[in-house]
Design a protein around this motif. Structure first.
Motif, PDB file in Angstrom:
ATOM      1  N   GLY A   1      19.302 -67.489 -36.196  1.00 45.31           N
ATOM      2  CA  GLY A   1      18.691 -66.206 -35.830  1.00 45.31           C
ATOM      3  C   GLY A   1      17.717 -66.307 -34.672  1.00 45.31           C
ATOM      4  O   GLY A   1      17.076 -65.322 -34.302  1.00 45.31           O
ATOM      5  N   GLU A   2      17.597 -67.467 -34.093  1.00 41.33           N
ATOM      6  CA  GLU A   2      16.681 -67.667 -32.968  1.00 41.33           C
ATOM      7  C   GLU A   2      17.398 -67.294 -31.667  1.00 41.33           C
ATOM      8  O   GLU A   2      18.507 -67.754 -31.406  1.00 41.33           O
ATOM      9  CB  GLU A   2      16.247 -69.129 -32.938  1.00 41.33           C
ATOM     10  N   PRO A   3      16.785 -66.456 -30.830  1.00 44.83           N
ATOM     11  CA  PRO A   3      17.424 -66.087 -29.558  1.00 44.83           C
ATOM     12  C   PRO A   3      17.347 -67.234 -28.555  1.00 44.83           C
ATOM     13  O   PRO A   3      16.431 -68.053 -28.598  1.00 44.83           O
ATOM     14  CB  PRO A   3      16.615 -64.888 -29.077  1.00 44.83           C
ATOM     15  N   VAL A   4      18.313 -67.282 -27.646  1.00 46.96           N
ATOM     16  CA  VAL A   4      18.339 -68.284 -26.585  1.00 46.96           C
ATOM     17  C   VAL A   4      18.085 -67.562 -25.272  1.00 46.96           C
ATOM     18  O   VAL A   4      18.810 -66.642 -24.904  1.00 46.96           O
ATOM     19  CB  VAL A   4      19.697 -69.020 -26.530  1.00 46.96           C
ATOM     20  N   ASN A   5      17.029 -67.991 -24.587  1.00 44.11           N
ATOM     21  CA  ASN A   5      16.656 -67.374 -23.320  1.00 44.11           C
ATOM     22  C   ASN A   5      17.214 -68.203 -22.167  1.00 44.11           C
ATOM     23  O   ASN A   5      16.893 -69.374 -22.031  1.00 44.11           O
ATOM     24  CB  ASN A   5      15.134 -67.261 -23.211  1.00 44.11           C
ATOM     25  N   PHE A   6      18.057 -67.569 -21.363  1.00 46.69           N
ATOM     26  CA  PHE A   6      18.533 -68.184 -20.132  1.00 46.69           C
ATOM     27  C   PHE A   6      17.659 -67.620 -19.027  1.00 46.69           C
ATOM     28  O   PHE A   6      17.784 -66.443 -18.668  1.00 46.69           O
ATOM     29  CB  PHE A   6      20.010 -67.840 -19.870  1.00 46.69           C
ATOM     30  N   SER A   7      16.768 -68.443 -18.493  1.00 48.35           N
ATOM     31  CA  SER A   7      15.779 -67.938 -17.533  1.00 48.35           C
ATOM     32  C   SER A   7      16.478 -67.335 -16.315  1.00 48.35           C
ATOM     33  O   SER A   7      17.365 -67.923 -15.723  1.00 48.35           O
ATOM     34  CB  SER A   7      14.844 -69.056 -17.098  1.00 48.35           C
TER      35      SER A   7
ATOM     36  N   GLU B   1      25.310 -60.198 -36.487  1.00 49.86           N
ATOM     37  CA  GLU B   1      26.412 -60.235 -37.451  1.00 49.86           C
ATOM     38  C   GLU B   1      27.336 -61.409 -37.142  1.00 49.86           C
ATOM     39  O   GLU B   1      26.910 -62.548 -37.215  1.00 49.86           O
ATOM     40  CB  GLU B   1      27.147 -58.892 -37.486  1.00 49.86           C
ATOM     41  N   ASP B   2      28.573 -61.144 -36.744  1.00 43.68           N
ATOM     42  CA  ASP B   2      29.520 -62.233 -36.501  1.00 43.68           C
ATOM     43  C   ASP B   2      29.734 -62.521 -35.018  1.00 43.68           C
ATOM     44  O   ASP B   2      30.538 -63.379 -34.669  1.00 43.68           O
ATOM     45  CB  ASP B   2      30.876 -61.896 -37.131  1.00 43.68           C
ATOM     46  N   ALA B   3      29.078 -61.785 -34.151  1.00 43.29           N
ATOM     47  CA  ALA B   3      29.317 -61.946 -32.717  1.00 43.29           C
ATOM     48  C   ALA B   3      28.000 -62.186 -31.978  1.00 43.29           C
ATOM     49  O   ALA B   3      26.925 -61.871 -32.472  1.00 43.29           O
ATOM     50  CB  ALA B   3      29.999 -60.696 -32.170  1.00 43.29           C
ATOM     51  N   TYR B   4      28.154 -62.730 -30.803  1.00 42.46           N
ATOM     52  CA  TYR B   4      26.996 -62.949 -29.945  1.00 42.46           C
ATOM     53  C   TYR B   4      26.768 -61.713 -29.093  1.00 42.46           C
ATOM     54  O   TYR B   4      27.708 -61.000 -28.723  1.00 42.46           O
ATOM     55  CB  TYR B   4      27.211 -64.162 -29.049  1.00 42.46           C
ATOM     56  N   SER B   5      25.506 -61.481 -28.769  1.00 40.45           N
ATOM     57  CA  SER B   5      25.133 -60.337 -27.938  1.00 40.45           C
ATOM     58  C   SER B   5      24.238 -60.837 -26.823  1.00 40.45           C
ATOM     59  O   SER B   5      23.387 -61.708 -27.036  1.00 40.45           O
ATOM     60  CB  SER B   5      24.400 -59.295 -28.791  1.00 40.45           C
ATOM     61  N   PHE B   6      24.418 -60.281 -25.653  1.00 38.96           N
ATOM     62  CA  PHE B   6      23.642 -60.718 -24.492  1.00 38.96           C
ATOM     63  C   PHE B   6      22.938 -59.519 -23.879  1.00 38.96           C
ATOM     64  O   PHE B   6      23.568 -58.505 -23.580  1.00 38.96           O
ATOM     65  CB  PHE B   6      24.567 -61.374 -23.455  1.00 38.96           C
ATOM     66  N   ASP B   7      21.629 -59.646 -23.698  1.00 38.33           N
ATOM     67  CA  ASP B   7      20.840 -58.623 -23.004  1.00 38.33           C
ATOM     68  C   ASP B   7      20.471 -59.185 -21.645  1.00 38.33           C
ATOM     69  O   ASP B   7      19.651 -60.104 -21.538  1.00 38.33           O
ATOM     70  CB  ASP B   7      19.577 -58.270 -23.796  1.00 38.33           C
ATOM     71  N   ALA B   8      21.077 -58.618 -20.623  1.00 32.72           N
ATOM     72  CA  ALA B   8      20.874 -59.127 -19.263  1.00 32.72           C
ATOM     73  C   ALA B   8      19.478 -58.796 -18.767  1.00 32.72           C
ATOM     74  O   ALA B   8      18.930 -57.719 -19.047  1.00 32.72           O
ATOM     75  CB  ALA B   8      21.918 -58.539 -18.322  1.00 32.72           C
ATOM     76  N   ASN B   9      18.935 -59.716 -18.022  1.00 32.72           N
ATOM     77  CA  ASN B   9      17.641 -59.524 -17.387  1.00 32.72           C
ATOM     78  C   ASN B   9      17.906 -59.167 -15.936  1.00 32.72           C
ATOM     79  O   ASN B   9      18.071 -60.038 -15.102  1.00 32.72           O
ATOM     80  CB  ASN B   9      16.808 -60.811 -17.488  1.00 32.72           C
ATOM     81  N   ASN B  10      17.972 -57.893 -15.655  1.00 31.67           N
ATOM     82  CA  ASN B  10      18.244 -57.441 -14.297  1.00 31.67           C
ATOM     83  C   ASN B  10      16.952 -57.097 -13.574  1.00 31.67           C
ATOM     84  O   ASN B  10      16.882 -56.134 -12.820  1.00 31.67           O
ATOM     85  CB  ASN B  10      19.187 -56.233 -14.315  1.00 31.67           C
ATOM     86  N   SER B  11      15.912 -57.904 -13.818  1.00 30.92           N
ATOM     87  CA  SER B  11      14.616 -57.620 -13.200  1.00 30.92           C
ATOM     88  C   SER B  11      14.646 -57.811 -11.696  1.00 30.92           C
ATOM     89  O   SER B  11      13.820 -57.251 -10.982  1.00 30.92           O
ATOM     90  CB  SER B  11      13.533 -58.502 -13.814  1.00 30.92           C
ATOM     91  N   LEU B  12      15.584 -58.589 -11.196  1.00 34.76           N
ATOM     92  CA  LEU B  12      15.685 -58.776  -9.755  1.00 34.76           C
ATOM     93  C   LEU B  12      15.973 -57.450  -9.061  1.00 34.76           C
ATOM     94  O   LEU B  12      15.468 -57.197  -7.964  1.00 34.76           O
ATOM     95  CB  LEU B  12      16.781 -59.793  -9.435  1.00 34.76           C
ATOM     96  N   ASN B  13      16.739 -56.585  -9.718  1.00 35.21           N
ATOM     97  CA  ASN B  13      17.062 -55.289  -9.134  1.00 35.21           C
ATOM     98  C   ASN B  13      15.824 -54.397  -9.021  1.00 35.21           C
ATOM     99  O   ASN B  13      15.798 -53.475  -8.213  1.00 35.21           O
ATOM    100  CB  ASN B  13      18.144 -54.585  -9.944  1.00 35.21           C
ATOM    101  N   ASP B  14      14.789 -54.663  -9.835  1.00 34.67           N
ATOM    102  CA  ASP B  14      13.558 -53.871  -9.762  1.00 34.67           C
ATOM    103  C   ASP B  14      12.788 -54.126  -8.478  1.00 34.67           C
ATOM    104  O   ASP B  14      11.969 -53.300  -8.071  1.00 34.67           O
ATOM    105  CB  ASP B  14      12.653 -54.169 -10.966  1.00 34.67           C
ATOM    106  N   PHE B  15      13.034 -55.255  -7.838  1.00 36.89           N
ATOM    107  CA  PHE B  15      12.347 -55.562  -6.592  1.00 36.89           C
ATOM    108  C   PHE B  15      12.913 -54.780  -5.414  1.00 36.89           C
ATOM    109  O   PHE B  15      12.317 -54.755  -4.341  1.00 36.89           O
ATOM    110  CB  PHE B  15      12.436 -57.061  -6.277  1.00 36.89           C
ATOM    111  N   PHE B  16      14.066 -54.169  -5.589  1.00 36.72           N
ATOM    112  CA  PHE B  16      14.719 -53.436  -4.513  1.00 36.72           C
ATOM    113  C   PHE B  16      14.990 -51.995  -4.934  1.00 36.72           C
ATOM    114  O   PHE B  16      16.126 -51.622  -5.217  1.00 36.72           O
ATOM    115  CB  PHE B  16      16.035 -54.127  -4.126  1.00 36.72           C
TER     116      PHE B  16
END
Length: 187
Positions: A92-98, A107-122
């Motif tokens: 249950g521990e999340p893995v952060n890809f910097s 549940e039974d699948a992996y979920s990914f929340d994208a960090n699109n912070s780079l787009n905030d700079f533009f």
């Protein structure tokens, strides 16, 4: 291992992790919203697919070169790393890809929340048409380069063509009078 995976992803815009899934970037080109006078910057989005990825030999070759290992050892290290990631996700521990985002297990699948912070700079910017009166610039005319001032002067000149129709009328009138005079004097 994280830094090598992130580097590979930033260079090749995709990353396949056996048993976890694959990450890809999609490019959105700059967009001009002419009606609202807005120019949107180009953007990259990260998509995750939890389908079993086809890890390419190129990826293992890259890892071997980056880590200074043999091909088989790099393949073994990646499988060991992904097994550790799966164990971490299973607890249950999340893995952060910097720079990429956070991978979690729901549940039974992996979920990914994208960090699109780079787009905030533009952010989107306003794009209004600028019209400068009397601003001089170069204009290509045929094979010649001229300035806009020269072209305006040349195009705005009124072409004065001397009208000489009256000379022809005067000559014809003189010939006509001479013919009439000759007719009456010779009679």
């Amino acid at each position: 291992m994280h830094q090598h995976l992130i580097k590979y992803f930033s260079l090749y815009k995709n990353l396949s992790l056996p048993g976890i899934g694959s990450f890809e970037t999609s490019f959105h080109p700059p967009e001009l919203d002419f009606a609202n006078k807005i120019l949107k910057a180009p953007a990259y989005d990260i998509q995750y697919s939890n389908a079993e990825p086809d890890t390419k030999a190129h990826f293992y070759t890259y890892l071997a070169k980056e880590m200074g290992l043999q091909y088989e050892e790099a393949e073994h290290q990646l499988k060991k790393f992904t097994a550790q990631l799966k164990d971490k996700l299973d607890t249950g521990e999340p893995v952060n890809f910097s720079g990429m985002g956070v991978l979690t297990k729901k549940e039974d699948a992996y979920s990914f929340d994208a960090n699109n912070s780079l787009n905030d700079f533009f952010p989107a910017i306003t794009a209004e048409r600028v019209i400068r009166q009397n601003a001089e610039h170069n204009v290509r005319v045929g094979e010649d380069d001229r300035t806009s001032t020269e072209m305006h002067h040349q195009l705005n000149q009124t072409i004065v063509k001397e009208e000489r129709w009256w000379i022809a009328a005067l000559v014809l009138g003189f010939i006509g009078i001479a013919a009439i005079a000759y007719y009456y004097y010779t009679k």
